[in-house]
Enzyme design. Structure first.
Site, PDB file in Angstrom:
ATOM      1  N   GLU A 274       0.850  -1.050  -0.103  1.00 50.74           N
ATOM      2  CA  GLU A 274       0.056   0.020   0.106  1.00 50.74           C
ATOM      3  C   GLU A 274       0.941   1.394  -0.028  1.00 50.74           C
ATOM      4  OE1 GLU A 274      -2.129  -0.561   3.603  1.00 50.74           O
ATOM      5  OE2 GLU A 274      -3.441  -2.220   3.035  1.00 50.74           O
ATOM      6  N   GLY A 276       1.929   4.987  -0.689  1.00 52.94           N
ATOM      7  CA  GLY A 276       1.482   6.430  -0.877  1.00 52.94           C
ATOM      8  C   GLY A 276       2.374   7.137  -1.157  1.00 52.94           C
ATOM      9  N   ARG A 312       2.399  20.063   6.314  1.00 50.23           N
ATOM     10  CA  ARG A 312       3.263  19.285   6.641  1.00 50.23           C
ATOM     11  C   ARG A 312       4.317  20.005   7.395  1.00 50.23           C
ATOM     12  NH1 ARG A 312       6.352  16.637   3.947  1.00 50.23           N
ATOM     13  NH2 ARG A 312       6.313  14.629   5.481  1.00 50.23           N
ATOM     14  N   CYS A 342      -2.773  34.111   9.910  1.00 45.60           N
ATOM     15  CA  CYS A 342      -2.496  34.747  11.273  1.00 45.60           C
ATOM     16  C   CYS A 342      -2.041  33.848  12.407  1.00 45.60           C
ATOM     17  CB  CYS A 342      -3.765  35.527  11.514  1.00 45.60           C
ATOM     18  SG  CYS A 342      -3.899  36.682  10.273  1.00 45.60           S
ATOM     19  N   GLU A 343      -1.211  32.860  12.266  1.00 42.81           N
ATOM     20  CA  GLU A 343      -0.585  32.277  13.282  1.00 42.81           C
ATOM     21  C   GLU A 343       1.009  31.787  13.070  1.00 42.81           C
ATOM     22  OE1 GLU A 343      -1.494  27.982  13.944  1.00 42.81           O
ATOM     23  OE2 GLU A 343      -3.543  28.543  13.423  1.00 42.81           O
TER      24      GLU A 343
HETATM   25  C1  PLP Z   1      -1.110   5.745   5.241  1.00 44.63           C
HETATM   26  C2  PLP Z   1      -1.067   4.426   5.166  1.00 44.63           C
HETATM   27  C3  PLP Z   1      -0.475   3.923   4.038  1.00 44.63           C
HETATM   28  C4  PLP Z   1       0.249   4.721   3.145  1.00 44.63           C
HETATM   29  O1  PLP Z   1       1.611   5.162   3.831  1.00 44.63           O
HETATM   30  P1  PLP Z   1       2.494   5.669   2.969  1.00 44.63           P
HETATM   31  O2  PLP Z   1       3.681   6.089   3.794  1.00 44.63           O
HETATM   32  O3  PLP Z   1       2.280   7.111   2.366  1.00 44.63           O
HETATM   33  O4  PLP Z   1       3.396   4.641   2.019  1.00 44.63           O
HETATM   34  C5  PLP Z   1      -0.670   2.638   3.591  1.00 44.63           C
HETATM   35  N1  PLP Z   1      -1.457   1.896   4.347  1.00 44.63           N
HETATM   36  C6  PLP Z   1      -2.325   2.250   5.416  1.00 44.63           C
HETATM   37  C7  PLP Z   1      -3.319   1.451   6.258  1.00 44.63           C
HETATM   38  C8  PLP Z   1      -2.075   3.733   5.772  1.00 44.63           C
HETATM   39  O5  PLP Z   1      -2.977   4.206   6.740  1.00 44.63           O
END
Ligand code: PLP
Length: 421
Positions: A274, A276, A312, A342-343
């Site tokens: 997974e 991201g 971030r 404004c912070e």
């Molecule tokens: C946030 C998340 C990801 C992705 O994480 P990355 O650091 O962006 O690769 C994958 N699986 C789950 C369950 C997440 O909560």
């Protein structure tokens, strides 16, 4: 590698000058590179060679449907954490058979939606959720495909707020409980117990904690099989870090895949990932214009981008490289770089060495394609930042600016305030 570079003095995304986009679309705006998204997906997927793996892009990193469609066309699945993300993934063309549904707080409505949609896998995070899902699947006359999310008690990740794998984190169940829940699910005619899942954190720059977690997963799968309970898949989550310019490079996808190969050597099981950030972060920049400089011993650069557009730095103390869109000339000097909100939290960086900047100059925040636009808000009644996708020599707006006039359409005065005093 990414596709942002100076060409003939102009900072470009693929074949398009970012300044040209800034003039046409206005600033601030996010710009994504199709070639970089595709390349990152290919590099990650091909690192596993012929092994049959599902790479499900973590939609929470960047949920723009143009980004999702770019990845879906490459064959990516989608890792989702809400009904809204499932709807986005489906709309972008990801097949339900490649969608994973994760998260600790899935509601009955969301679980019902996911079962009806026929998603690939629902990652269950607690006994209560398992019971609810079994009841929903029974009511629908369906068999819900599930994995149990394990909390392996391994901490990792670039910041405390994005570490998810320690024993006291809110995610998943203990290894012992996972075995019990999996056995319980395997006995239920309305659940298809297909796997176990793990995700220990984000922006991980060291393979050791990932390897430790994956070894726990293998031993749990072996234990289940030893007990005569079939298990087909392991979902190993995301979390691989990306270089943010000021940090040592994280392990490459090839090194990561080699480690996975070592851990699962000789063990026949389907694997899901997974990623991201690794796919999207370096595929996007946030383009902003310098509003003015405040004279101080260390000058302050005030941008038209703010913490509501890119949060971030404010919440994770994150570092983003800053590049002037005109190839810099002249000696670097130290600046603080802030937004107009404004912070004091609306400070992108302090004491950063940058080429000389003046009012009207354009800059790009690098590595902003993940956890950037998705976390944007309209704080201070600012417009929601637009998004642009580049492909080769062309670009299109893929989310237009949501300005205050449009935001106001959602608001009404109550009847007692609607008439003149
Ligand atoms: C946030 C998340 C990801 C992705 O994480 P990355 O650091 O962006 O690769 C994958 N699986 C789950 C369950 C997440 O909560």
């Amino acid at each position: 590698m990414n596709h942002f570079e100076y060409r003939g003095g102009a900072f470009c995304c693929e074949g398009v000058k970012l300044a040209e986009i800034a003039e046409a679309v206005g600033t601030p705006c996010y710009v994504y590179s199709t070639a970089t998204l595709e390349r990152h997906y290919d590099v990650f997927r091909s690192a596993f060679g012929t092994r049959d793996v599902l790479v499900a892009f973590a939609v929470k990193a960047n949920s723009n449907i143009a980004v999702l469609a770019t990845l879906a066309r490459k064959g990516a699945g989608a890792d989702t954490v809400s009904q809204g993300e499932i709807e986005r993934a489906l709309m972008a063309g990801a097949p339900a058979s490649k969608i994973i549904f994760s998260g600790v707080g899935k509601t009955a409505e969301e679980l019902t939606f996911a079962v009806k949609a026929g998603v690939h896998q629902i990652n269950v995070e607690s006994r209560a959720e398992l019971e609810l899902l079994a009841e929903i699947a029974r009511g629908l006359g369906k068999k819900a495909p599930i994995a149990i999310r394990v909390n392996p008690d391994v901490g990792a990740g670039g910041h405390e707020k994005i570490s998810t794998g320690k024993g006291d984190a809110k995610f998943g169940v203990s290894p012992e409980q996972a075995l019990a829940l999996f056995a319980r699910a395997a006995d239920d005619p309305h659940l298809h117990a297909q796997g176990l899942a793990v995700h220990i954190g984000s922006q991980i720059r060291d393979l050791a904690p990932l390897e430790a977690a994956f070894r726990v997963m293998r031993s749990l799968a072996e234990k289940l099989r030893g007990d005569g309970i079939p298990i087909e898949r392991l979902d190993l989550g995301g979390g691989l870090g990306v270089p943010y310019f000021n940090e040592p490079d994280p392990p490459s996808p090839a090194e990561y895949a080699a480690m996975v190969g070592r851990v699962f050597d000789g063990f026949d099981i389907g694997l899901s990932f997974e990623p991201g950030r690794m796919i999207a972060a370096n595929a996007g920049v946030l383009v902003s214009r310098v509003v003015r400089l405040q004279e101080r011993p260390r000058p302050i650069v005030v941008l038209d981008a703010a913490m509501n557009d890119l949060i971030r730095p404010a919440i994770y103390d994150a570092y983003h490289g800053i590049k002037p869109l005109n190839q810099p000339k002249g000696a670097e000097q130290a600046y603080d770089v802030v937004g107009p909100i404004c912070e004091t939290g609306d400070t992108f960086t302090r004491n950063r060495m940058l080429p000389p900047l003046e009012a009207g100059d354009l800059v790009a925040f690098m590595t902003a394609g993940a956890y950037g636009a998705v976390m944007a808000s309209t704080y201070n009644a600012r417009a929601l930042v637009p998004e642009v996708l580049v492909s080769g020599d062309t670009y299109e707006i893929v989310r237009r600016r949501w300005d205050v006039a449009e935001q106001l359409k959602l608001e009404t005065l109550p009847s007692w305030l609607a008439t003149k005093a």
